[in-house]
Design an enzyme around this catalytic site. Sequence first.
Site, PDB file in Angstrom:
ATOM      1  N   GLU A 177       7.515  -1.384   5.183  1.00 17.46           N
ATOM      2  CA  GLU A 177       7.150  -0.813   3.993  1.00 17.46           C
ATOM      3  C   GLU A 177       8.468  -0.465   2.944  1.00 17.46           C
ATOM      4  O   GLU A 177       9.143   0.802   3.160  1.00 17.46           O
ATOM      5  CB  GLU A 177       6.365   0.459   3.988  1.00 17.46           C
ATOM      6  CG  GLU A 177       4.921  -0.100   4.561  1.00 17.46           C
ATOM      7  CD  GLU A 177       3.994   1.225   4.740  1.00 17.46           C
ATOM      8  OE1 GLU A 177       4.239   2.209   4.384  1.00 17.46           O
ATOM      9  OE2 GLU A 177       3.191   0.838   5.796  1.00 17.46           O
ATOM     10  N   HIS A 379     -13.058   4.155   9.179  1.00 14.21           N
ATOM     11  CA  HIS A 379     -11.604   4.413   9.104  1.00 14.21           C
ATOM     12  C   HIS A 379     -11.352   4.891  10.464  1.00 14.21           C
ATOM     13  O   HIS A 379     -11.731   5.756  10.845  1.00 14.21           O
ATOM     14  CB  HIS A 379     -11.284   5.526   8.052  1.00 14.21           C
ATOM     15  CG  HIS A 379      -9.833   5.433   7.890  1.00 14.21           C
ATOM     16  ND1 HIS A 379      -9.103   6.837   7.842  1.00 14.21           N
ATOM     17  CD2 HIS A 379      -8.862   4.739   7.759  1.00 14.21           C
ATOM     18  CE1 HIS A 379      -7.945   6.530   7.744  1.00 14.21           C
ATOM     19  NE2 HIS A 379      -7.696   5.270   7.531  1.00 14.21           N
ATOM     20  N   HIS A 380     -10.223   4.484  11.177  1.00 17.58           N
ATOM     21  CA  HIS A 380      -9.293   4.836  12.395  1.00 17.58           C
ATOM     22  C   HIS A 380      -7.933   4.992  12.038  1.00 17.58           C
ATOM     23  O   HIS A 380      -7.329   4.039  12.251  1.00 17.58           O
ATOM     24  CB  HIS A 380      -9.893   3.865  13.489  1.00 17.58           C
ATOM     25  CG  HIS A 380     -11.040   3.662  14.064  1.00 17.58           C
ATOM     26  ND1 HIS A 380     -11.399   2.688  14.890  1.00 17.58           N
ATOM     27  CD2 HIS A 380     -12.068   4.627  13.825  1.00 17.58           C
ATOM     28  CE1 HIS A 380     -12.757   2.784  15.145  1.00 17.58           C
ATOM     29  NE2 HIS A 380     -13.140   3.996  14.484  1.00 17.58           N
ATOM     30  N   GLU A 381      -7.593   6.099  11.758  1.00 15.93           N
ATOM     31  CA  GLU A 381      -6.010   6.375  11.523  1.00 15.93           C
ATOM     32  C   GLU A 381      -5.771   6.830  13.014  1.00 15.93           C
ATOM     33  O   GLU A 381      -6.221   8.062  13.518  1.00 15.93           O
ATOM     34  CB  GLU A 381      -5.648   7.466  10.528  1.00 15.93           C
ATOM     35  CG  GLU A 381      -4.361   7.976  10.445  1.00 15.93           C
ATOM     36  CD  GLU A 381      -3.244   7.063  10.281  1.00 15.93           C
ATOM     37  OE1 GLU A 381      -3.560   6.345   9.315  1.00 15.93           O
ATOM     38  OE2 GLU A 381      -2.666   6.672  11.304  1.00 15.93           O
ATOM     39  N   HIS A 459      -3.866  -1.131   8.655  1.00 16.18           N
ATOM     40  CA  HIS A 459      -2.555  -0.737   7.854  1.00 16.18           C
ATOM     41  C   HIS A 459      -1.535  -0.163   8.900  1.00 16.18           C
ATOM     42  O   HIS A 459      -2.050   0.177  10.046  1.00 16.18           O
ATOM     43  CB  HIS A 459      -2.972   0.675   7.101  1.00 16.18           C
ATOM     44  CG  HIS A 459      -3.524   0.118   5.789  1.00 16.18           C
ATOM     45  ND1 HIS A 459      -3.014   0.600   4.460  1.00 16.18           N
ATOM     46  CD2 HIS A 459      -4.483  -0.835   5.404  1.00 16.18           C
ATOM     47  CE1 HIS A 459      -3.627   0.086   3.568  1.00 16.18           C
ATOM     48  NE2 HIS A 459      -4.771  -0.620   4.068  1.00 16.18           N
ATOM     49  N   GLU A 460      -0.165  -0.257   8.417  1.00 16.28           N
ATOM     50  CA  GLU A 460       0.998  -0.170   9.263  1.00 16.28           C
ATOM     51  C   GLU A 460       0.628  -1.422  10.559  1.00 16.28           C
ATOM     52  O   GLU A 460       0.733  -0.874  11.530  1.00 16.28           O
ATOM     53  CB  GLU A 460       1.142   1.094   9.905  1.00 16.28           C
ATOM     54  CG  GLU A 460       1.371   2.337   8.750  1.00 16.28           C
ATOM     55  CD  GLU A 460       0.186   2.660   8.074  1.00 16.28           C
ATOM     56  OE1 GLU A 460       0.083   2.575   6.932  1.00 16.28           O
ATOM     57  OE2 GLU A 460      -0.954   2.939   8.760  1.00 16.28           O
ATOM     58  N   GLU A 478      -1.965  -4.424   5.431  1.00  9.68           N
ATOM     59  CA  GLU A 478      -1.146  -4.072   4.764  1.00  9.68           C
ATOM     60  C   GLU A 478       0.481  -4.431   5.337  1.00  9.68           C
ATOM     61  O   GLU A 478       0.380  -5.890   4.980  1.00  9.68           O
ATOM     62  CB  GLU A 478      -0.881  -2.528   4.721  1.00  9.68           C
ATOM     63  CG  GLU A 478      -0.167  -1.719   3.964  1.00  9.68           C
ATOM     64  CD  GLU A 478      -0.110  -0.165   3.961  1.00  9.68           C
ATOM     65  OE1 GLU A 478       0.062   0.072   5.547  1.00  9.68           O
ATOM     66  OE2 GLU A 478      -0.044   0.712   3.193  1.00  9.68           O
ATOM     67  N   GLU A 484      -0.431   2.505  -2.785  1.00  9.91           N
ATOM     68  CA  GLU A 484      -0.073   4.163  -2.347  1.00  9.91           C
ATOM     69  C   GLU A 484       1.244   4.638  -3.033  1.00  9.91           C
ATOM     70  O   GLU A 484       1.417   5.756  -2.837  1.00  9.91           O
ATOM     71  CB  GLU A 484      -0.623   4.343  -1.150  1.00  9.91           C
ATOM     72  CG  GLU A 484       0.182   3.615   0.238  1.00  9.91           C
ATOM     73  CD  GLU A 484      -0.418   3.640   1.310  1.00  9.91           C
ATOM     74  OE1 GLU A 484      -1.570   3.457   1.326  1.00  9.91           O
ATOM     75  OE2 GLU A 484       0.199   3.572   2.093  1.00  9.91           O
TER      76      GLU A 484
HETATM   77  C1  NOJ Z   1      -1.418   4.892   5.490  1.00 11.96           C
HETATM   78  C2  NOJ Z   1      -2.249   3.819   4.872  1.00 11.96           C
HETATM   79  O1  NOJ Z   1      -1.646   2.697   4.453  1.00 11.96           O
HETATM   80  C3  NOJ Z   1      -3.103   4.618   3.570  1.00 11.96           C
HETATM   81  O2  NOJ Z   1      -3.926   3.522   3.133  1.00 11.96           O
HETATM   82  C4  NOJ Z   1      -3.869   5.639   4.404  1.00 11.96           C
HETATM   83  O3  NOJ Z   1      -4.760   6.540   3.300  1.00 11.96           O
HETATM   84  C5  NOJ Z   1      -3.296   6.569   5.046  1.00 11.96           C
HETATM   85  N1  NOJ Z   1      -2.257   6.036   5.916  1.00 11.96           N
HETATM   86  C6  NOJ Z   1      -3.806   7.667   5.880  1.00 11.96           C
HETATM   87  O4  NOJ Z   1      -4.520   6.854   7.118  1.00 11.96           O
HETATM   88 CA    CA Z   2       0.842   2.653   4.736  1.00  9.46          CA
END
Ligand code: NOJ
Ligand code: CA
Length: 680
Positions: A177, A379-381, A459-460, A478, A484
Amino acid sequence: MKNAIPFLLVTGTSFCFLMTPNAAAIDVQSPDKSITLSLTMREGVPYYEVRRATDLVIAPSRLGVQLRNGPGFDKDLVIDSHQFTTVDETWRQVWGECKDVRDYHRQLVVTLAKKDKPSTRIEWVFRVFNDGVGFRYRIPKQEGLSDIELMNELTEFTMTDNHRCWWIPAYQYNRYEYRYTDSPLQKTEKVHTPITFKASDKLYISLHEAALTDFASMALHRRENNTFEADLVPWSDGVKVRGTLPIQSPWRTIQISETPGGLIESPLILNLNEPNKLDDVSWIKPGKYVGIWWEMHLGKATWGSGPKHGATNDNTKRYIDFAAEHGFDGVLVEGWNTGWDGNWIENGEKFNFTTAYPDFDIEMLAKYARDKGVRLIGHHETGGAVENYERQVEDAFKLYQRLGVRAVKTGYVAHAQNILRTDKDGTKHKEWHHGQYMVRHYRKIVELAAKYQIMLDVHEPIKATGIRRTYPNMMTREGACGQEFNAWGGEATQNKPDHTTILPFTRLLGGPMDFTPGIFGVTFGEYQPGNRVSTTVAKQLALYVILYSPLHMAADLPENYEKRLDVFQFIKDVPTDWAVTKVIDSQIGDYVMIARQDRNSDDWFVGAITDENARELTLDLSFLEKGRSYTAQIYRDGDNANWETEPYEVAIESKQVKRGDSMKMKLATSGGTAIRFKAN
Ligand code: NOJ
Ligand code: CA
């Protein structure tokens, strides 16, 4: 069914086998003869070079691989044999930028053996297409070698001059990024791929890789002058790749085009991936979504619990109602599961992927959505805590499948080399996002998701290398600065007006991007007075056509769309699955104009965007069907529009057009035009 997307046409495969104890040069040409790759041996070391017509594209560049405690495949080699093949077949995508893809190439396989030990071998496979070159190495099973540790790949890419190029740095804090730098190549050091070069007004080149599978990803290290060397991202102990023979590398790719747009149209990366492995693809559906997301980035709501918690029953119902009313397929909800309180980036192991916060009734909401023809998007962060995630992910996917959730967005926010890995003996290590450990992890999740009929938006991520062909549930990702970045740190993080005019020629050559366009409230008012999106609203619309993604988000708050339902209509109408893509005109970093035909109707859509300069472009309508009339529904920058002082003015017009007509488009500074050509 897998067999419902077969090779449509196989017009021929032929090959011949030659024994060549040591040839001076072996040439292989693209089917149209425009591109030639030559392999030569110089004192036991293999070199390749690439020409397009008479232009040298890649000057003689070394090939080689070094193993720990094994034979070096870097010197003292002789050519043992070589073999040519031609393939011409057309295959159908499950979804994508175009429906049918022609894979037409000539292949050369060269087997090299150690001069003093002929049973020790490595094979180099070269494929030459009309749009570029791919090559990889294979180390076959052989006596005395089994488990290997690959310590170094010596592949070089010697450019012919100090070309202008667009790149982001590798091995940095923020993964992939970064804003793209536009500079002479001698300003680079270690870069990610794709890196794209303008060698002349008629020669554009992009270096990347395809089919990154159980391997380290390849960064590029500019060693000297104009030469890049493959820089495989190491494990924490310095080993680049671990494996048991036979192993093969991903394809190293060189896309070559006379125009910048030709790079976007090139299917080379997809053609170098394996065909679809999933039997049933009926559950894989491109589409559009909204979500409880932007409000957290703006600071209106929080991921964690408390008075501003975004993922509440009432708020989620509001988004589901909005999605149902406007025809969206999904509603993403972030911050629904426990683990977000406190510093979640540092404490990723606290995430629980099956336990909801008490104010989020997942069973009720999933049903509420289904009853309205909408699906929740999961969603899985992970916070980069992948061991914690791997322990829970199967149960988490099972839960989602039971609730009718078809798509999951994953996230791996951890910075630099900060992915924790624990050895069998308990020792802790820290790994990069783009080393082999994580390539394996990301792939494991794609395969597991397919088992539970789940589409992924990562993402990431690890970089996109075309594996969506093999696993068409790997929808989008992403892996670049998305929308963002505009909501965070003012000038320091904001994407500049030219950012989206660079992405299609760099990051998106690897595959789709979940950029999350569609911000109408481009200045953030009460939430963040100092921040904004550096575009006009019309440009936000055009991004749906310019930046390909099979899952596209309408990223703004519903209340902002409700104020401009006339403009919102374009986002409702634009598809995310295309039959044909044509780049009408473009210059990297300046402007892009793309036409795409809907896969499910006869309509065409056009997007045009510009950088900080206002400009006029001409759209020649020769792509429309002959003898048919179309209603052009035009969304353009208003006459006073300007991203800095008047970003909001959008003019909406309608007119009848046909093939052969042409249209003038006036784009404001950082502006755009979006058009739907509705077939009459
Ligand atoms: C980074 C992601 O790119 C974003 O879309 C997300 O909202 C946040 N992490 C939290 O998971
Ligand atoms: Ca991100």
